[in-house]
Design a protein around this motif. Structure first.
Motif, short mmCIF file in Angstrom:
data_model
loop_
_atom_site.label_atom_id
_atom_site.label_comp_id
_atom_site.label_asym_id
_atom_site.label_seq_id
_atom_site.Cartn_x
_atom_site.Cartn_y
_atom_site.Cartn_z
N MET A 137 -6.80 -45.39 60.53
CA MET A 137 -7.20 -45.53 61.92
C MET A 137 -6.17 -44.91 62.85
O MET A 137 -6.50 -44.36 63.90
CB MET A 137 -7.38 -47.01 62.26
N GLU A 138 -4.89 -44.99 62.46
CA GLU A 138 -3.81 -44.48 63.30
C GLU A 138 -3.59 -42.98 63.14
O GLU A 138 -2.96 -42.36 63.99
CB GLU A 138 -2.51 -45.22 62.97
N ALA A 139 -4.11 -42.41 62.06
CA ALA A 139 -3.86 -41.00 61.78
C ALA A 139 -4.59 -40.10 62.78
O ALA A 139 -5.70 -40.40 63.20
CB ALA A 139 -4.32 -40.66 60.37
N PRO A 140 -3.97 -38.97 63.18
CA PRO A 140 -4.66 -38.03 64.07
C PRO A 140 -5.87 -37.42 63.38
O PRO A 140 -5.84 -37.17 62.18
CB PRO A 140 -3.58 -36.97 64.36
N ARG A 141 -6.93 -37.22 64.15
CA ARG A 141 -8.18 -36.70 63.59
C ARG A 141 -8.67 -35.51 64.41
O ARG A 141 -8.42 -35.43 65.60
CB ARG A 141 -9.28 -37.77 63.60
N MET A 142 -9.40 -34.64 63.75
CA MET A 142 -10.09 -33.57 64.45
C MET A 142 -11.30 -34.17 65.17
O MET A 142 -11.84 -35.18 64.74
CB MET A 142 -10.55 -32.49 63.45
N PRO A 143 -11.73 -33.54 66.30
CA PRO A 143 -12.93 -34.04 66.97
C PRO A 143 -14.12 -34.07 66.02
O PRO A 143 -14.29 -33.19 65.19
CB PRO A 143 -13.15 -33.01 68.09
N GLY A 144 -14.92 -35.14 66.10
CA GLY A 144 -16.06 -35.27 65.19
C GLY A 144 -16.93 -36.43 65.60
O GLY A 144 -16.75 -37.04 66.67
N PRO A 145 -17.90 -36.79 64.76
CA PRO A 145 -18.86 -37.85 65.10
C PRO A 145 -18.23 -39.22 65.30
O PRO A 145 -18.79 -40.06 65.99
CB PRO A 145 -19.83 -37.84 63.91
N LEU A 146 -17.06 -39.45 64.70
CA LEU A 146 -16.41 -40.75 64.88
C LEU A 146 -16.00 -40.98 66.34
O LEU A 146 -15.85 -42.12 66.77
CB LEU A 146 -15.17 -40.85 63.99
N VAL A 203 -22.25 -46.37 52.22
CA VAL A 203 -21.23 -45.58 51.54
C VAL A 203 -20.99 -44.27 52.27
O VAL A 203 -19.86 -43.82 52.41
CB VAL A 203 -21.63 -45.32 50.07
N MET A 204 -22.07 -43.65 52.76
CA MET A 204 -21.92 -42.38 53.46
C MET A 204 -21.15 -42.57 54.77
O MET A 204 -20.39 -41.69 55.20
CB MET A 204 -23.29 -41.77 53.75
N ALA A 205 -21.34 -43.72 55.42
CA ALA A 205 -20.58 -44.00 56.65
C ALA A 205 -19.09 -44.11 56.33
O ALA A 205 -18.24 -43.56 57.04
CB ALA A 205 -21.08 -45.30 57.29
N VAL A 206 -18.76 -44.80 55.24
CA VAL A 206 -17.37 -44.91 54.81
C VAL A 206 -16.82 -43.55 54.44
O VAL A 206 -15.68 -43.20 54.77
CB VAL A 206 -17.24 -45.90 53.63
N LEU A 207 -17.65 -42.72 53.78
CA LEU A 207 -17.22 -41.38 53.41
C LEU A 207 -16.89 -40.56 54.65
O LEU A 207 -15.89 -39.84 54.68
CB LEU A 207 -18.34 -40.70 52.60
N THR A 208 -17.73 -40.65 55.68
CA THR A 208 -17.46 -39.97 56.94
C THR A 208 -16.14 -40.44 57.53
O THR A 208 -15.34 -39.65 58.04
CB THR A 208 -18.59 -40.21 57.95
N TYR A 209 -15.92 -41.74 57.44
CA TYR A 209 -14.68 -42.32 57.94
C TYR A 209 -13.47 -41.78 57.20
O TYR A 209 -12.46 -41.40 57.79
CB TYR A 209 -14.77 -43.84 57.81
N LEU A 210 -13.57 -41.72 55.88
CA LEU A 210 -12.46 -41.22 55.07
C LEU A 210 -12.16 -39.76 55.37
O LEU A 210 -11.00 -39.35 55.43
CB LEU A 210 -12.79 -41.38 53.59
N ARG A 211 -13.19 -38.98 55.53
CA ARG A 211 -13.00 -37.55 55.77
C ARG A 211 -12.58 -37.25 57.20
O ARG A 211 -12.07 -36.18 57.48
CB ARG A 211 -14.30 -36.81 55.46
N GLY A 212 -12.85 -38.22 58.10
CA GLY A 212 -12.57 -37.97 59.51
C GLY A 212 -11.11 -37.80 59.82
O GLY A 212 -10.77 -37.19 60.80
#
Length: 212
Positions: A137-146, A203-212
């Motif tokens: 949650m704290e890690a920087p992320r690229m802009p995306g659906p999250l 599971v796909m929602a979690v996968l999106t979260y992991l990849r985000g």
């Protein structure tokens, strides 16, 4: 159940804990060499596996986990680590998160948490240590659906990533079950996860979260 841990003392302790809880441990090993053969022989519901194994104590456990999932996709894998390692571990998890989990070794002392995590990965669910989720949650992320998720929806998704059910999420956030269901539907919608017989949206929602 198969336990793979290079520390003989810890391995014996884990086996004893699980056995005392009525969980059958079919085999255990101190390195990854015999692991695939043991899984093929005993067809366990799950494998408990240290990330850092001999000979280099780097990513042998991760490689073995990926090999087990490739050869035996119905076998759950719960990874253990002494430290929070998000980068390489998450890359492996994100490839196929169903039936995959990651806990810190300090959780082993809590047999209820350990047993629950093993049961969930054996059932095909995804389990992440709360501290690992916090780091993600704290890690920087690229802009995306999250980015479209509200703060509460992100809280719900983070708890989903820990492998928690809607009921457990409701208890944790002190909100109603219907409210959780609404947040989950909103998450699916914002992440564009439409109903699909071939994919499990949770599971796909979690996968999106992991990849985000």
């Amino acid at each position: 159940m198969i336990v793979a841990e290079d520390s003989a003392l810890l391995r014996q302790g884990i086996v004893r804990l699980l056995t005392d809880e009525g969980i059958e441990v079919a085999a255990d090993c101190g390195d990854t060499g015999p692991l695939l053969a043991l899984v093929a022989e005993h067809t366990p519901d799950a494998v408990l596996l240290d990330i850092r194994m001999p000979p280099t104590h780097t990513d042998e456990g991760l490689l073995a986990a990926a090999a087990v999932r490739a050869a035996h996709p119905g076998t759950g894998v719960l990874l253990l680590s002494q430290y929070v390692e998000t980068s390489s571990t998450v890359r492996v998890l994100a490839q196929n998160p169903e039936g995959f989990g990651y806990l810190l070794k300090e959780r082993v002392a809590d047999i209820d948490e350990l047993r629950g995590a093993l049961e969930r990965v054996a059932a095909g669910e995804t389990v992440l240590d709360p501290l690992v989720v916090s780091r993600l949650m704290e890690a920087p992320r690229m802009p995306g659906p999250l980015d479209d998720l509200t703060g509460r929806e992100r809280d719900v998704l983070a708890l989903m990533a820990e492998g928690r059910s809607n009921e457990a999420i409701a208890q944790k956030l002190v909100i109603g079950g219907k409210t959780v269901e609404t947040h989950v539907r909103n998450i699916f919608g914002k992440l564009r996860l439409e109903p699909d017989l071939l994919e499990h949206r949770r599971v796909m929602a979690v996968l999106t979260y992991l990849r985000g």
